[in-house]
Scaffold this motif. Structure first.
Motif, PDB file in Angstrom:
ATOM      1  N   THR A 249       0.822  -1.204   0.000  1.00 23.78           N
ATOM      2  CA  THR A 249       0.000   0.000   0.000  1.00 23.78           C
ATOM      3  C   THR A 249       0.856   1.255   0.000  1.00 23.78           C
ATOM      4  OG1 THR A 249      -0.140   0.161   2.420  1.00 23.78           O
ATOM      5  CG2 THR A 249      -1.774  -1.224   1.317  1.00 23.78           C
ATOM      6  N   TRP A 250       0.405   2.258  -0.748  1.00 23.10           N
ATOM      7  CA  TRP A 250       1.131   3.523  -0.794  1.00 23.10           C
ATOM      8  C   TRP A 250       1.106   4.211   0.568  1.00 23.10           C
ATOM      9  CZ3 TRP A 250       4.800   6.265  -2.344  1.00 23.10           C
ATOM     10  CH2 TRP A 250       4.843   7.642  -2.094  1.00 23.10           C
ATOM     11  N   LYS A 251       0.018   4.109   1.296  1.00 24.70           N
ATOM     12  CA  LYS A 251      -0.086   4.763   2.604  1.00 24.70           C
ATOM     13  C   LYS A 251       1.037   4.303   3.529  1.00 24.70           C
ATOM     14  CE  LYS A 251      -3.323   5.601   6.412  1.00 24.70           C
ATOM     15  NZ  LYS A 251      -4.687   5.321   6.942  1.00 24.70           N
ATOM     16  N   THR A 252       1.302   2.997   3.559  1.00 21.26           N
ATOM     17  CA  THR A 252       2.369   2.453   4.403  1.00 21.26           C
ATOM     18  C   THR A 252       3.738   2.905   3.915  1.00 21.26           C
ATOM     19  OG1 THR A 252       1.040   0.504   4.912  1.00 21.26           O
ATOM     20  CG2 THR A 252       3.411   0.330   5.286  1.00 21.26           C
ATOM     21  N   GLU A 253       3.927   2.862   2.606  1.00 20.92           N
ATOM     22  CA  GLU A 253       5.228   3.260   2.057  1.00 20.92           C
ATOM     23  C   GLU A 253       5.471   4.751   2.259  1.00 20.92           C
ATOM     24  OE1 GLU A 253       8.892   2.194   0.241  1.00 20.92           O
ATOM     25  OE2 GLU A 253       7.268   1.072   1.224  1.00 20.92           O
ATOM     26  N   ASP A 254       4.432   5.547   2.112  1.00 25.24           N
ATOM     27  CA  ASP A 254       4.568   6.997   2.289  1.00 25.24           C
ATOM     28  C   ASP A 254       4.999   7.336   3.712  1.00 25.24           C
ATOM     29  OD1 ASP A 254       4.448   9.686   1.522  1.00 25.24           O
ATOM     30  OD2 ASP A 254       2.387   9.875   2.224  1.00 25.24           O
ATOM     31  N   LYS A 255       4.452   6.635   4.686  1.00 28.89           N
ATOM     32  CA  LYS A 255       4.853   6.860   6.085  1.00 28.89           C
ATOM     33  C   LYS A 255       6.333   6.566   6.279  1.00 28.89           C
ATOM     34  CE  LYS A 255       0.412   5.943   8.375  1.00 28.89           C
ATOM     35  NZ  LYS A 255      -0.319   5.020   9.294  1.00 28.89           N
ATOM     36  N   LEU A 256       6.800   5.486   5.658  1.00 27.78           N
ATOM     37  CA  LEU A 256       8.206   5.115   5.782  1.00 27.78           C
ATOM     38  C   LEU A 256       9.103   6.161   5.128  1.00 27.78           C
ATOM     39  CD1 LEU A 256      10.327   3.033   6.638  1.00 27.78           C
ATOM     40  CD2 LEU A 256       9.942   1.853   4.462  1.00 27.78           C
ATOM     41  N   ILE A 257       8.700   6.646   3.963  1.00 25.83           N
ATOM     42  CA  ILE A 257       9.483   7.678   3.267  1.00 25.83           C
ATOM     43  C   ILE A 257       9.582   8.932   4.122  1.00 25.83           C
ATOM     44  CG2 ILE A 257       9.534   9.198   1.247  1.00 25.83           C
ATOM     45  CD1 ILE A 257       8.151   6.892  -0.305  1.00 25.83           C
ATOM     46  N   LYS A 258       8.476   9.330   4.736  1.00 29.35           N
ATOM     47  CA  LYS A 258       8.465  10.540   5.561  1.00 29.35           C
ATOM     48  C   LYS A 258       9.394  10.407   6.769  1.00 29.35           C
ATOM     49  CE  LYS A 258       3.750  11.994   4.332  1.00 29.35           C
ATOM     50  NZ  LYS A 258       2.338  12.072   4.793  1.00 29.35           N
ATOM     51  N   LYS A 259       9.514   9.199   7.303  1.00 26.28           N
ATOM     52  CA  LYS A 259      10.365   8.986   8.484  1.00 26.28           C
ATOM     53  C   LYS A 259      11.843   8.838   8.119  1.00 26.28           C
ATOM     54  CE  LYS A 259       8.339   5.361  10.152  1.00 26.28           C
ATOM     55  NZ  LYS A 259       8.031   4.216  11.058  1.00 26.28           N
ATOM     56  N   SER A 260      12.129   8.623   6.834  1.00 25.57           N
ATOM     57  CA  SER A 260      13.497   8.316   6.418  1.00 25.57           C
ATOM     58  C   SER A 260      14.302   9.588   6.175  1.00 25.57           C
ATOM     59  CB  SER A 260      13.477   7.480   5.135  1.00 25.57           C
ATOM     60  OG  SER A 260      12.777   6.278   5.341  1.00 25.57           O
ATOM     61  N   GLU A 261      15.547   9.560   6.632  1.00 23.88           N
ATOM     62  CA  GLU A 261      16.474  10.667   6.408  1.00 23.88           C
ATOM     63  C   GLU A 261      17.528  10.180   5.427  1.00 23.88           C
ATOM     64  OE1 GLU A 261      19.517  13.317   6.360  1.00 23.88           O
ATOM     65  OE2 GLU A 261      19.901  11.446   7.472  1.00 23.88           O
ATOM     66  N   PHE A 262      17.675  10.868   4.305  1.00 20.46           N
ATOM     67  CA  PHE A 262      18.479  10.389   3.185  1.00 20.46           C
ATOM     68  C   PHE A 262      19.888   9.995   3.605  1.00 20.46           C
ATOM     69  CE2 PHE A 262      21.272  10.596  -0.413  1.00 20.46           C
ATOM     70  CZ  PHE A 262      20.526  10.087  -1.464  1.00 20.46           C
ATOM     71  N   ASP A 263      20.578  10.867   4.314  1.00 18.31           N
ATOM     72  CA  ASP A 263      21.976  10.594   4.660  1.00 18.31           C
ATOM     73  C   ASP A 263      22.111   9.369   5.549  1.00 18.31           C
ATOM     74  OD1 ASP A 263      22.717  12.726   3.149  1.00 18.31           O
ATOM     75  OD2 ASP A 263      23.145  14.065   4.815  1.00 18.31           O
ATOM     76  N   SER A 264      21.143   9.148   6.417  1.00 20.33           N
ATOM     77  CA  SER A 264      21.173   7.967   7.291  1.00 20.33           C
ATOM     78  C   SER A 264      20.966   6.691   6.483  1.00 20.33           C
ATOM     79  CB  SER A 264      20.100   8.083   8.376  1.00 20.33           C
ATOM     80  OG  SER A 264      20.353   9.180   9.218  1.00 20.33           O
ATOM     81  N   VAL A 265      20.027   6.772   5.527  1.00 21.91           N
ATOM     82  CA  VAL A 265      19.788   5.617   4.657  1.00 21.91           C
ATOM     83  C   VAL A 265      21.045   5.291   3.856  1.00 21.91           C
ATOM     84  CG1 VAL A 265      18.461   4.754   2.685  1.00 21.91           C
ATOM     85  CG2 VAL A 265      17.314   6.036   4.497  1.00 21.91           C
ATOM     86  N   LEU A 266      21.672   6.311   3.300  1.00 21.25           N
ATOM     87  CA  LEU A 266      22.873   6.101   2.487  1.00 21.25           C
ATOM     88  C   LEU A 266      24.008   5.528   3.325  1.00 21.25           C
ATOM     89  CD1 LEU A 266      24.419   6.314  -0.145  1.00 21.25           C
ATOM     90  CD2 LEU A 266      24.863   8.729   0.379  1.00 21.25           C
ATOM     91  N   LYS A 267      24.190   6.049   4.519  1.00 18.04           N
ATOM     92  CA  LYS A 267      25.248   5.542   5.394  1.00 18.04           C
ATOM     93  C   LYS A 267      25.018   4.070   5.723  1.00 18.04           C
ATOM     94  CE  LYS A 267      27.637   6.470   9.773  1.00 18.04           C
ATOM     95  NZ  LYS A 267      27.680   7.340  10.977  1.00 18.04           N
ATOM     96  N   ALA A 268      23.766   3.719   5.977  1.00 15.28           N
ATOM     97  CA  ALA A 268      23.437   2.322   6.297  1.00 15.28           C
ATOM     98  C   ALA A 268      23.728   1.409   5.106  1.00 15.28           C
ATOM     99  CB  ALA A 268      21.975   2.211   6.702  1.00 15.28           C
ATOM    100  N   ARG A 269      23.379   1.863   3.885  1.00 16.07           N
ATOM    101  CA  ARG A 269      23.646   1.049   2.706  1.00 16.07           C
ATOM    102  C   ARG A 269      25.142   0.871   2.492  1.00 16.07           C
ATOM    103  NH1 ARG A 269      20.494  -2.178   2.562  1.00 16.07           N
ATOM    104  NH2 ARG A 269      21.117  -2.831   0.490  1.00 16.07           N
ATOM    105  N   LYS A 270      25.901   1.941   2.711  1.00 17.64           N
ATOM    106  CA  LYS A 270      27.356   1.846   2.567  1.00 17.64           C
ATOM    107  C   LYS A 270      27.926   0.816   3.536  1.00 17.64           C
ATOM    108  CE  LYS A 270      28.423   6.527   0.932  1.00 17.64           C
ATOM    109  NZ  LYS A 270      29.102   7.796   1.285  1.00 17.64           N
TER     110      LYS A 270
END
Length: 678
Positions: A249-270
């Motif tokens: 569902t988009w509603k669930t994914e949208d909530k996750l996107i709103k909570k996500s901070e780009f630099d933190s996501v990138l650091k975790a992937r690295k």
């Protein structure tokens, strides 16, 4: 001092140093040594001209069903090519650039206003894509990282490098190829739908972009936003692309996107990618030193990453495509899956296990494992006409070697045993304990497919024998199939012993000993010094030296004397020790034709690996090391940054052939270079 003791003392010393410097380490940037090896190992530059343009490679992560390319080196466009959708047909480009960023001053593009602008760097890592542009006035950095399998985050930083305020205007636009998709929008959310796929796409734009112009169903443009940057400050512009299946569902994914901070996501992937790569590098065989190892290992890892797909539709577990780049390989194949799983076991145990499970999800009541499965059977049906050679026990034991998970052994043992027994029920036409390849639908081509070596010369004169309505066998018994079954009995015996089924373990081991003698007696031609398939009654060899001949060495079923004669031919430059050694058939055979014969001469790296492993099994370690280096050096582009890993290679010229980004080739490169035991 033994190596083990030296290692122990070294680790203790490192622990002491670590404790003494704990405070200092907290302020030390993370070391992404292994991740940095992956920089530009694959060339993702490309701009698709049509929806079916497959001239460029695609970057994806997290098992996403979509991916992107970098714009060409000369392009200053602030965008990524794509995405390329694997949710649509058998893979098509949605757009040449779904979301482009435009920056201007006084109504003119920044690149025109600041004539001194020069291109920065465009590059890929296993973690993300990045491009930078610099000038006297600005630094512009654009990055793309996958939040998960559903969403890619895009971020652009615009930094004022000058000593005065800079007023800038920006907006976004994008367009679709005319491929049965259309755009609709509501405030800052654009929805993409298709009449050929149930997946829905979403473009989540910056909050301030609430006024969109949908020029038509294929093009959009946002309102323009103005901002002022003081000296040495920056503006961040972020948006996301998501592609969801009906169960999401988009509603669930949208909530996750709103909570996500780009630099933190990138650091975790690295961090995750660095850990995965370090796991592979820490398993490298120290006897095979090659200065290009960082490149080829990183390339193999990234190839598997790009082919990774999460569960969707008919696919109940995650796994790998053989190649997203080839339109007919958008599914999971059983033989490929066992090989992928071994490669994955070096750095992602959970995914390796799921790759095994994905095929066993479709195990039939009689034990049969079907050839291949697809997400959407409206695009392509599962292939139930044949199976593939039995290597799943080999894969499971390689996984177990890494994590000692007895629960996985308990889960898989009865399923694999059932599949193993199926071979003797449905593929032993004359009941003599030796099996044949065959099909379920009575087609000769499917019986050849079952070998995995579709048009090998040993099948040129094959015919089918019918046992019942759904059971057909070739009129020949194959040495590789029975060598695989011998090895599987050994692995199953080990599994049974681990889970305390001693009677079954003993019986499997006893049966293995019996079949070993049968293979040595029936399939080995003493005059030629080679293992061949035979007629179904075992009275006649089916001549033509092929890679199936050293499968007996991989399975450790040949006698020492037999192995010696086979290895002598393997190391003969006129036969198998070519520029890319251990190809599928001898170079001196009249039917040797690598450019026109899929299995009639090309070097497939799985078969080359079985050959190298066969050498090691009989103590020819220096020869195995030399052959490994010869394979890697001879195969076109393997050791260079940029070119993809190919499905197979011309053994004489080294030319890469057939599909690009081929998963089992990548997996077997890892096996060739690491301390893989089985």
């Amino acid at each position: 001092m033994t190596i083990r003791k030296l290692w122990t003392y070294s680790m203790l010393a490192l622990m002491v140093i670590s404790c003494n410097k704990k405070e200092k380490q907290q302020n030390t940037p993370p070391n992404f040594k292994y991740l940095n090896y992956s920089k530009n190992v694959l060339n993702y530059s490309g701009e698709p001209k049509t929806k079916n343009d497959r001239s460029s490679l695609v970057f994806s992560d997290q098992g996403a069903w979509f991916g992107y390319s970098l714009k060409n080196t000369s392009s200053r466009e602030l965008a990524h090519s794509g995405p390329f959708l694997m949710t649509q047909e058998n893979g098509v480009w949605l757009s040449p650039a779904l979301t482009r960023l435009h920056l201007s001053q006084n109504g003119k593009p920044i690149s025109a206003v600041t004539s001194s602008i020069k291109e920065g760097e465009k590059y890929s890592l296993a973690s993300h894509l990045q491009q930078e542009f610099t000038s006297n006035d600005f630094l512009i950095k654009q990055q793309l990282v996958f939040l998960n399998e559903k969403t890619a985050l895009h971020k652009t930083r615009v930094k004022n490098n000058s000593n005065q305020n800079q007023t800038i205007e920006y907006w976004l636009d994008g367009s679709l190829f005319k491929n049965d998709m259309e755009l609709t929008y509501n405030r800052n959310l654009i929805t993409i739908t298709s009449n050929k796929s149930s997946a829905i796409g979403y473009i989540k734009l910056p909050k301030e972009m609430t006024s969109l112009i949908i020029k038509d169903t294929f093009n959009y443009e946002t309102n323009k936003i103005q901002f002022t940057l003081p000296p040495n400050t920056e503006k961040e512009i972020t948006f996301s692309h998501s592609f969801l299946f009906p169960s999401q569902t988009w509603k669930t994914e949208d909530k996750l996107i709103k909570k996500s901070e780009f630099d933190s996501v990138l650091k975790a992937r690295k961090k995750i990618k660095n850990t995965e790569l370090s796991s592979i590098f820490n398993n490298l065989n120290p006897q095979i030193h090659h200065e290009a190892s960082p490149t080829i290992i990183s390339k193999a890892h990234l190839t598997l990453q790009n082919n990774w797909r999460t569960p969707a539709g008919e696919l109940k577990h995650a796994g790998l495509f053989p190649s997203y780049h080839y339109e007919w390989f958008h599914g999971f194949w059983s033989w490929d899956s066992w090989k992928h799983a071994v490669g994955l076991s070096f750095y992602n145990i959970d995914l390796a296990k799921d790759q095994i499970r994905a095929m066993y999800d479709y195990q039939q009541d009689n034990g049969f494992i079907i050839d291949c499965i697809y997400r959407d059977t409206l695009i392509e049906k599962h292939n139930t006409r044949d199976t593939k050679p039995p290597l799943s026990a080999w894969a499971v034991m390689n996984i177990y070697k890494k994590d000692k998970d007895l629960l996985f052994i308990k889960e898989m043992y009865p399923k694999i045993l059932k599949y193993h027994n199926w071979w003797y029920k449905d593929r032993d036409f004359d009941g003599d304990g030796l099996c044949e390849y065959g099909s379920t639908d009575g087609s000769l081509v499917a019986a050849k497919w079952e070998s995995g070596m579709d048009n090998a010369i040993r099948f040129d004169n094959s015919k089918l024998l019918q046992k019942n309505e759904t059971t057909y066998s070739l009129n020949q018994e194959s040495v590789d199939l029975n060598a695989y079954l011998y090895a599987e009995k050994i692995y199953l015996s080990e599994m049974a012993k681990l889970i305390k089924r001693s009677n079954e373990a003993n019986k499997l081991k006893k049966d293995a000993h019996s079949i070993k003698l049968r293979i040595q007696e029936q399939f080995f031609d003493k005059h030629d010094g080679w293992f061949y398939d035979t007629s179904i009654d075992g009275s006649k060899f089916i001549k033509g030296e092929g890679s199936e001949g050293w499968t007996a060495l991989w399975a450790k079923v040949a006698s020492d004397e037999q192995a010696e004669t086979v290895i002598k031919k393997m190391l003969d430059p006129t036969k198998f020790y070519t520029k890319v050694p251990f190809q599928t058939m001898s170079a001196d055979h009249a039917k040797f034709d690598p450019l026109n014969g899929y299995w009639r001469g090309p070097n497939w790296l799985d078969q080359a690996y079985f050959g190298v492993k066969g050498l090691r099994n009989y103590g020819y370690h220096s020869e195995a090391n030399a052959a490994t280096l010869k394979i890697l050096n001879g195969a076109e582009g393997l050791l260079k940054k940029g070119p993809s890993i190919r499905e197979n290679y011309h053994p004489i010229t080294g030319q890469g052939l057939h599909a690009k980004n081929f998963s089992w080739s990548a997996a077997h490169i890892m096996m060739l270079l690491t301390n893989e035991i089985y």
